[in-house]
Design an enzyme around this catalytic site. Structure first.
Site, PDB file in Angstrom:
ATOM      1  N   GLY A  89       0.820  -1.193   0.000  1.00  0.00           N
ATOM      2  CA  GLY A  89       0.000   0.000   0.000  1.00  0.00           C
ATOM      3  C   GLY A  89       0.862   1.254   0.000  1.00  0.00           C
ATOM      4  N   CYS A  90       0.284   2.366  -0.459  1.00  0.00           N
ATOM      5  CA  CYS A  90       1.046   3.612  -0.573  1.00  0.00           C
ATOM      6  C   CYS A  90       1.378   4.195   0.796  1.00  0.00           C
ATOM      7  CB  CYS A  90       0.286   4.621  -1.425  1.00  0.00           C
ATOM      8  SG  CYS A  90      -1.434   4.891  -0.925  1.00  0.00           S
ATOM      9  N   TYR A  91       0.373   4.300   1.681  1.00  0.00           N
ATOM     10  CA  TYR A  91       0.656   4.761   3.035  1.00  0.00           C
ATOM     11  C   TYR A  91       1.663   3.837   3.713  1.00  0.00           C
ATOM     12  CZ  TYR A  91      -3.325   8.071   3.237  1.00  0.00           C
ATOM     13  OH  TYR A  91      -4.192   9.122   3.051  1.00  0.00           O
ATOM     14  N   VAL A  92       1.496   2.552   3.481  1.00  0.00           N
ATOM     15  CA  VAL A  92       2.348   1.546   4.125  1.00  0.00           C
ATOM     16  C   VAL A  92       3.796   1.732   3.717  1.00  0.00           C
ATOM     17  CG1 VAL A  92       2.723  -0.918   4.437  1.00  0.00           C
ATOM     18  CG2 VAL A  92       0.397  -0.046   4.129  1.00  0.00           C
TER      19      VAL A  92
END
Length: 360
Positions: A159-162
């Site tokens: 994921g991008c936030y991750v």
């Protein structure tokens, strides 16, 4: 040279893959499909591709291209398949790729939890159709799993936030610099993170000139961040994650707060921690630890595969504060997917990703 296919090519992540792969030196053919715009040319949907993409011409940027009507045709024509689809859809394509000896990189959450179906079902409300496929998948964060990715057949793109949170915290967790009971991750993303389908969240009149928190206490990236941090630290990590929507098109900035481990309280300086981060990331092509006095900004990674990081020891030597930024459409999605393809295929890891950020 390889031929690549993109299933779901007209979403933001899908068309970003097209943009990157059109200039990739080892990609000889690109095949795409889209349910939403079946039968249309990509340049009809995205005018930035005008003159670069026209399947009737057959040769674009030296690559053979084609807009095919079905995902099955894309899989059959390609050596490497990217799936940029809603969650719970990629498994059937992964199974076919395994059957026919092809590689698949999925940009949804379907393969982000290894064989932990219970966590995936809890957060995504979807059961796996083909559990055996997950046994052959690898989590695709190169800075953690580079060697495993090289030998994989199926890769679950993070994921991008991750990605922003994990890269910001990874050195501190690996080196045991911080206590892990409660780590706060405060992240803010541009509107492309919400996808291309119109909603009350991403309409201009709803998100323009405003900042909002969302998914508080229940965002789907929380368990993924927690899993990565727990693995890096070698012990359970408590994560409090709050995402926010910013009125800009792309980019993520994450600020992480973690108490220093007891043995380091009032004993570590910012310069010392920054040097440890530099040592940790010195061989990573896409992670830049900034110099003293320089804070990460989303504009300085825009359009690139870089993640920029800065660190501070604060609260009188008791807390570590880490700031990281990346482009959610590149290092947070499609660029990282291409980075994973490079590892899968034995190409230079930076191939097709040597973009200079557009700083203004």
């Amino acid at each position: 040279m390889v031929s690549v296919g993109i299933i779901g090519a007209t979403g933001y992540a899908g068309v970003e893959l097209v943009r990157l792969l059109l200039r990739h030196p080892q990609v000889g053919a690109i095949y795409v499909s889209s349910v939403s715009f079946e039968g249309q040319q990509l340049e009809e949907i995205y005018q930035n591709l005008c003159g670069l993409w026209d399947s009737a011409d057959g040769k674009i940027c030296g690559k053979t291209t084609g807009l095919l009507t079905t995902a099955e045709e894309v899989v059959a024509a390609s050596d490497v398949v990217f799936t940029a689809l809603p969650h719970g859809v990629a498994e059937v394509h992964a199974q076919e790729c395994l059957r026919t000896g092809k590689k698949l990189i999925d940009l949804s959450a379907d393969f982000r939890f290894d064989q932990d179906e219970a966590t995936f079902r809890e957060w995504y409300k979807t059961a796996w159709q083909f559990p055996a496929v997950h046994a052959q998948s690898v989590y695709g964060l190169p800075e953690m799993y580079r060697e495993r990715i090289r030998g994989a057949s199926i890769v679950g793109n993070p994921g991008c936030y991750v990605t922003s949170a994990t890269l910001g915290l990874l050195p501190a967790l690996k080196k045991g610099l911080v206590a892990t009971d409660t780590i706060i991750v405060d992240s803010k993303s541009g509107v492309t993170g919400a996808g291309r389908n119109p909603s009350m969240t991403n309409q201009f009149c709803e998100c323009g000139e405003s900042v909002m928190a969302y998914g508080v206490g229940g965002h789907r990236h929380q368990p993924e961040i927690k899993r990565n941090c727990t693995i890096a630290a070698g012990k359970e990590c408590g994560i409090v994650f709050t995402p926010h929507l910013l009125p800009m098109s792309r980019g993520i900035i994450s600020t992480m707060y973690a108490p220093l481990a007891q043995e380091f309280v009032c004993k570590l300086t910012t310069d010392q921690v920054r040097q440890q981060y530099r040592d940790f990331y010195q061989k990573e092509p896409f992670v830049r630890v900034l110099a003293e006095g320089k804070n990460p900004t989303t504009r300085n990674v825009r359009g690139s595969n870089y993640c920029d990081i800065q660190v501070y020891v604060v609260d009188g030597g008791r807390m570590l504060q880490v700031i990281s930024v990346l482009d959610n459409m590149v290092k947070g999605a499609s660029g990282q997917a291409v980075q994973n393809m490079n590892l899968l295929c034995g190409f230079a890891e930076t191939a097709g990703l040597d973009m200079i950020p557009a700083a203004f």
